[in-house]
Design a protein around this motif. Structure first.
Motif, mmCIF file in Angstrom:
data_model
loop_
_atom_site.group_PDB
_atom_site.id
_atom_site.type_symbol
_atom_site.label_atom_id
_atom_site.label_comp_id
_atom_site.label_asym_id
_atom_site.label_seq_id
_atom_site.Cartn_x
_atom_site.Cartn_y
_atom_site.Cartn_z
ATOM 1 N N HIS A 183 -19.409 -39.749 1.147
ATOM 2 C CA HIS A 183 -18.185 -39.507 0.386
ATOM 3 C C HIS A 183 -17.000 -40.104 1.099
ATOM 4 C CE1 HIS A 183 -20.430 -36.582 -1.975
ATOM 5 N NE2 HIS A 183 -20.904 -36.132 -0.831
ATOM 6 N N ASP A 184 -16.002 -40.439 0.357
ATOM 7 C CA ASP A 184 -14.774 -40.908 0.962
ATOM 8 C C ASP A 184 -13.893 -39.702 1.260
ATOM 9 O OD1 ASP A 184 -12.407 -43.547 0.146
ATOM 10 O OD2 ASP A 184 -12.685 -42.328 1.914
ATOM 11 N N ALA A 185 -14.138 -39.114 2.402
ATOM 12 C CA ALA A 185 -13.434 -37.888 2.789
ATOM 13 C C ALA A 185 -11.933 -38.114 2.876
ATOM 14 C CB ALA A 185 -13.981 -37.373 4.116
ATOM 15 N N GLU A 186 -11.535 -39.304 3.272
ATOM 16 C CA GLU A 186 -10.095 -39.583 3.410
ATOM 17 C C GLU A 186 -9.390 -39.509 2.059
ATOM 18 O OE1 GLU A 186 -7.050 -39.694 5.901
ATOM 19 O OE2 GLU A 186 -9.141 -39.630 6.516
ATOM 20 N N ASP A 187 -10.063 -39.924 0.983
ATOM 21 C CA ASP A 187 -9.465 -39.806 -0.358
ATOM 22 C C ASP A 187 -9.228 -38.343 -0.724
ATOM 23 O OD1 ASP A 187 -9.294 -42.495 -0.802
ATOM 24 O OD2 ASP A 187 -11.079 -42.617 -2.075
ATOM 25 N N ILE A 188 -10.175 -37.497 -0.401
ATOM 26 C CA ILE A 188 -10.017 -36.071 -0.690
ATOM 27 C C ILE A 188 -8.855 -35.506 0.119
ATOM 28 C CG2 ILE A 188 -11.133 -33.804 -0.592
ATOM 29 C CD1 ILE A 188 -13.823 -35.338 -0.893
ATOM 30 N N CYS A 189 -8.792 -35.866 1.401
ATOM 31 C CA CYS A 189 -7.675 -35.412 2.244
ATOM 32 C C CYS A 189 -6.343 -35.860 1.669
ATOM 33 C CB CYS A 189 -7.832 -35.942 3.666
ATOM 34 S SG CYS A 189 -9.211 -35.231 4.587
#
Length: 195
Positions: free
Chosen positions: A52-58
């Protein structure tokens, strides 16, 4: 006796009370020092960085928080958020849940089923994110065992879910995080997506 009011975080109070020129700088510090560490810890615990693109969620959570704070400042709210860290954590968990719900609907249903079983069956305890066999609350965390071989969808439903959880907690040797339990059981409901 009513609970004592929670004091607003000093940086949040400074943001709310500062002038237009100063508020953006204070908001940046508030987000960078107070919010982002909490958000990254929660998102990192829920998602593998490769998957997952965790940075996008952040970034989505930061945007939501920034909008909320600016709206509170614009409306001249004095105490918009009782506990800033709790607000940030809630926003991060909700963002993670939304992504999981959209990407893995069966996994989300499994999560709800497991949480319900843990909180309503006398054999188990559920305390926040920690869960395990009843009577073992407060013990040292267990070791997440590998997924049982041949785990099928019917093994994570009804009374078979109770048996599966009992075996899982016995093998772990102590309480586990709910998310770890879901990661172990998830291949039973979406094997082609989660291996």
């Amino acid at each position: 006796m009513p609970a004592a009011p929670v004091a607003t975080a000093p940086l949040l109070r400074e943001f709310l009370e500062s002038d237009e020129h100063t508020s953006d700088g204070v908001l940046d510090v508030l987000v960078q020092q107070e919010a982002l560490p909490v958000i990254r810890a929660i998102v990192g615990s829920r998602f593998d960085r490769e998957e997952h693109d965790a940075e996008d969620i952040c970034n989505d959570v930061v945007l939501q928080i920034t909008r909320r704070l600016r709206a509170a400042r614009h409306a001249r709210e004095q105490e918009p958020i009782a506990s800033f860290r709790a607000y940030v954590a809630t926003a991060a968990y909700r963002a993670c849940d939304a992504v999981l719900r959209d990407k893995y609907p069966e996994r989300h249903r499994l999560y709800n089923r497991v949480r319900y079983t843990l909180s309503h069956h006398r054999a188990f305890f559920l305390d926040g994110a920690s869960c395990g066999l009843a009577g073992r609350e407060g013990r040292n965390a267990g070791t997440v065992p590998p997924a049982p071989g041949g785990l099928r969808d019917e093994d994570v439903r009804g009374e078979r879910l109770v048996m599966t959880l009992t075996k899982l907690f016995a093998a772990a040797g102590g309480p586990l995080d709910v998310d770890a339990v879901i990661r172990v059981l998830a291949p039973a409901v979406e094997p082609e997506k989660l291996r």
